[in-house]
Design a protein around this motif. Structure first.
Motif, PDB file in Angstrom:
ATOM      1  N   MET A  31       0.828  -1.196   0.000  1.00  0.00           N
ATOM      2  CA  MET A  31       0.000   0.000   0.000  1.00  0.00           C
ATOM      3  C   MET A  31       0.870   1.256   0.000  1.00  0.00           C
ATOM      4  O   MET A  31       2.041   1.211   0.375  1.00  0.00           O
ATOM      5  CB  MET A  31      -0.919   0.004   1.232  1.00  0.00           C
ATOM      6  N   ALA A  32       0.269   2.348  -0.395  1.00  0.00           N
ATOM      7  CA  ALA A  32       0.981   3.624  -0.385  1.00  0.00           C
ATOM      8  C   ALA A  32       1.282   4.045   1.050  1.00  0.00           C
ATOM      9  O   ALA A  32       0.624   3.606   1.999  1.00  0.00           O
ATOM     10  CB  ALA A  32       0.138   4.686  -1.079  1.00  0.00           C
ATOM     11  N   GLU A  33       2.267   4.901   1.207  1.00  0.00           N
ATOM     12  CA  GLU A  33       2.682   5.370   2.526  1.00  0.00           C
ATOM     13  C   GLU A  33       2.743   6.885   2.542  1.00  0.00           C
ATOM     14  O   GLU A  33       3.372   7.504   1.675  1.00  0.00           O
ATOM     15  CB  GLU A  33       4.058   4.797   2.887  1.00  0.00           C
ATOM     16  N   ILE A  34       2.104   7.499   3.524  1.00  0.00           N
ATOM     17  CA  ILE A  34       2.217   8.944   3.730  1.00  0.00           C
ATOM     18  C   ILE A  34       3.479   9.178   4.544  1.00  0.00           C
ATOM     19  O   ILE A  34       3.589   8.721   5.691  1.00  0.00           O
ATOM     20  CB  ILE A  34       0.977   9.501   4.457  1.00  0.00           C
ATOM     21  N   VAL A  35       4.456   9.859   3.964  1.00  0.00           N
ATOM     22  CA  VAL A  35       5.772   9.994   4.592  1.00  0.00           C
ATOM     23  C   VAL A  35       6.074  11.410   5.057  1.00  0.00           C
ATOM     24  O   VAL A  35       7.062  11.624   5.774  1.00  0.00           O
ATOM     25  CB  VAL A  35       6.884   9.529   3.634  1.00  0.00           C
ATOM     26  N   LEU A  36       5.245  12.379   4.665  1.00  0.00           N
ATOM     27  CA  LEU A  36       5.540  13.767   5.008  1.00  0.00           C
ATOM     28  C   LEU A  36       4.257  14.570   5.060  1.00  0.00           C
ATOM     29  O   LEU A  36       3.391  14.419   4.192  1.00  0.00           O
ATOM     30  CB  LEU A  36       6.488  14.379   3.964  1.00  0.00           C
ATOM     31  N   GLY A  37       4.140  15.403   6.067  1.00  0.00           N
ATOM     32  CA  GLY A  37       3.059  16.380   6.136  1.00  0.00           C
ATOM     33  C   GLY A  37       3.631  17.760   6.347  1.00  0.00           C
ATOM     34  O   GLY A  37       4.550  17.939   7.171  1.00  0.00           O
ATOM     35  N   MET A  38       3.124  18.737   5.606  1.00  0.00           N
ATOM     36  CA  MET A  38       3.625  20.106   5.736  1.00  0.00           C
ATOM     37  C   MET A  38       2.469  21.091   5.737  1.00  0.00           C
ATOM     38  O   MET A  38       1.542  20.984   4.926  1.00  0.00           O
ATOM     39  CB  MET A  38       4.585  20.449   4.594  1.00  0.00           C
ATOM     40  N   TRP A  39       2.547  22.025   6.671  1.00  0.00           N
ATOM     41  CA  TRP A  39       1.632  23.157   6.702  1.00  0.00           C
ATOM     42  C   TRP A  39       2.466  24.413   6.508  1.00  0.00           C
ATOM     43  O   TRP A  39       3.464  24.620   7.205  1.00  0.00           O
ATOM     44  CB  TRP A  39       0.921  23.242   8.043  1.00  0.00           C
ATOM     45  N   THR A  40       2.082  25.245   5.557  1.00  0.00           N
ATOM     46  CA  THR A  40       2.843  26.468   5.291  1.00  0.00           C
ATOM     47  C   THR A  40       1.921  27.606   4.879  1.00  0.00           C
ATOM     48  O   THR A  40       0.923  27.398   4.201  1.00  0.00           O
ATOM     49  CB  THR A  40       3.892  26.247   4.187  1.00  0.00           C
ATOM     50  N   THR A  41       2.270  28.794   5.327  1.00  0.00           N
ATOM     51  CA  THR A  41       1.617  29.981   4.787  1.00  0.00           C
ATOM     52  C   THR A  41       2.173  30.272   3.398  1.00  0.00           C
ATOM     53  O   THR A  41       3.177  29.689   2.980  1.00  0.00           O
ATOM     54  CB  THR A  41       1.849  31.177   5.726  1.00  0.00           C
ATOM     55  N   HIS A  42       1.523  31.187   2.689  1.00  0.00           N
ATOM     56  CA  HIS A  42       1.961  31.442   1.307  1.00  0.00           C
ATOM     57  C   HIS A  42       1.793  32.907   0.904  1.00  0.00           C
ATOM     58  O   HIS A  42       1.804  33.219  -0.279  1.00  0.00           O
ATOM     59  CB  HIS A  42       1.205  30.530   0.331  1.00  0.00           C
ATOM     60  N   GLY A  43       1.633  33.808   1.876  1.00  0.00           N
ATOM     61  CA  GLY A  43       1.267  35.187   1.566  1.00  0.00           C
ATOM     62  C   GLY A  43       2.381  36.031   0.975  1.00  0.00           C
ATOM     63  O   GLY A  43       3.548  35.631   0.940  1.00  0.00           O
ATOM     64  N   PRO A  44       2.021  37.244   0.534  1.00  0.00           N
ATOM     65  CA  PRO A  44       2.980  38.126  -0.135  1.00  0.00           C
ATOM     66  C   PRO A  44       4.187  38.510   0.718  1.00  0.00           C
ATOM     67  O   PRO A  44       5.254  38.793   0.173  1.00  0.00           O
ATOM     68  CB  PRO A  44       2.138  39.365  -0.478  1.00  0.00           C
ATOM     69  N   THR A  45       4.045  38.533   2.057  1.00  0.00           N
ATOM     70  CA  THR A  45       5.194  38.910   2.882  1.00  0.00           C
ATOM     71  C   THR A  45       6.353  37.928   2.739  1.00  0.00           C
ATOM     72  O   THR A  45       7.494  38.274   3.046  1.00  0.00           O
ATOM     73  CB  THR A  45       4.798  39.002   4.367  1.00  0.00           C
TER      74      THR A  45
END
Length: 337
Positions: free
Chosen positions: A1-15
């Protein structure tokens, strides 16, 4: 089966893609706005200054502070990009939103899964750039390539996810091509996705599935709970996918903006650390409007990641103020591996 190996949360705003001086290009719009969303109310600039006068925001938005916070954000983004590169994911699923880049009042789906062969993006034309609000065009290199570029989609996985979501009670819009809108200010995939391609993947984009949520525009914004449940359904489907792929999951957006609320952002971090689904799901719609609504992409990614064995910590959190009213964009970065 597939494996989830990474999770990332990131902002992306103009600053994250402009200089500390360029942050101030948005100040005239801040002063002109009579209805800034802050917590559960709407206020003009002067009222926000009075409400928040004890917080020392003039100092927090000084050039010295803006410079320090900009540098800290850059360091955090580099760390996120290094981790992504080191993980070696085969496939990615990106939860993001659209700010009328692809969709408008003619059609505004709640949830869209892109199932095409290729995602494209390109720099704005001179005519498009002239339509951008002040300060927005300056950030473009952070989410748009210098020339027309195509990135690999993953139709097989996208169609599998669409089928699973529909069977679990989600009505999904599917898009196999990106529209090219006439007389529009934007072309190509939205900045929620382009930022991940350029700043986190460093233009080395693996085959991926964009999942686009209408976080911004009433009246059909999915609730926090619905976003979490959608993400959880995606996560379960990924773990059952008959593939040997290594999968990365991204939540792109947030944090509090266009008026910063540090206490609210900390609540999000605490809920992620505790895998506290109910706290995330219980956040009311009046707290998730304007730019802060993009945290629904984080909530969706949390739904997909809470049932994995991955773990991690906050890389950094930088509230990037540009005024004594608290306007600006709070930037946060988290990864689990």
């Amino acid at each position: 089966m597939a494996e989830i190996v990474l999770g990332m949360w990131t902002t992306h705003g103009p600053t994250l893609s402009t200089t500390p001086d360029e942050w101030l290009l948005r100040l005239p719009a801040d002063h002109a706005n009579k209805a800034h969303w802050y917590q559960t109310g709407r206020y003009d600039f002067a009222t926000l200054v009075e409400m928040r006068k004890s917080e020392g925001l003039a100092e927090k938005s000084s050039l010295d502070e803006r410079t320090k916070r900009n540098a800290a954000c850059r360091a955090a983004m580099n760390e996120m990009a290094d981790v992504y590169a080191a993980t070696g994911s085969d496939v990615a699923v990106i939860f993001g939103n659209d700010q009328q880049e692809l969709f408008n009042d003619a059609l505004m789906p709640a949830f869209t899964v892109f199932n095409g062969e290729a995602v494209w993006n390109e720099p704005s034309s001179d005519e498009q750039a002239a339509r951008h609000p002040p300060g927005i065009h300056a950030a473009e290199p952070g989410h748009k390539p210098p020339v027309y570029t195509e990135y690999p989609g993953h139709p097989e996985l996208a169609n599998y996810l669409i089928g699973d979501l529909v069977s679990n009670g989600f009505d999904i819009t599917r898009a196999s091509k990106l529209p090219r809108l006439e007389n529009h200010w934007h072309s190509g995939i939205g900045h929620a996705f382009g930022f991940v391609y350029r700043q986190i993947m460093r233009d080395q984009v693996c085959p991926h599935v964009p999942i686009i949520t209408n976080t911004f525009f009433p009246p059909n914004q999915p609730t926090a709970r619905r976003c979490f449940e959608m993400g959880r359904t995606v996560g379960r489907a990924l773990k059952a996918w008959k593939s040997d792929a290594r999968i990365a999951i991204f939540g792109s957006g947030g944090m509090s903006h266009f008026v910063i609320d540090e206490a609210f952002d900390r609540k999000i971090f605490d809920a992620l650390a505790a895998r506290d689904a109910e706290t995330l799901c219980a956040i009311g719609e009046d707290w998730l409007q304007s730019g802060t609504s993009e945290l629904k992409n984080w909530i969706a990614a949390a739904g997909a990641l809470f049932e994995t064995d991955l773990a991690g910590e906050v890389v950094d959190y930088q509230p990037c103020y540009r005024s004594e009213a608290g306007t600006g964009t709070a930037n946060g970065f988290v990864y689990w591996n």
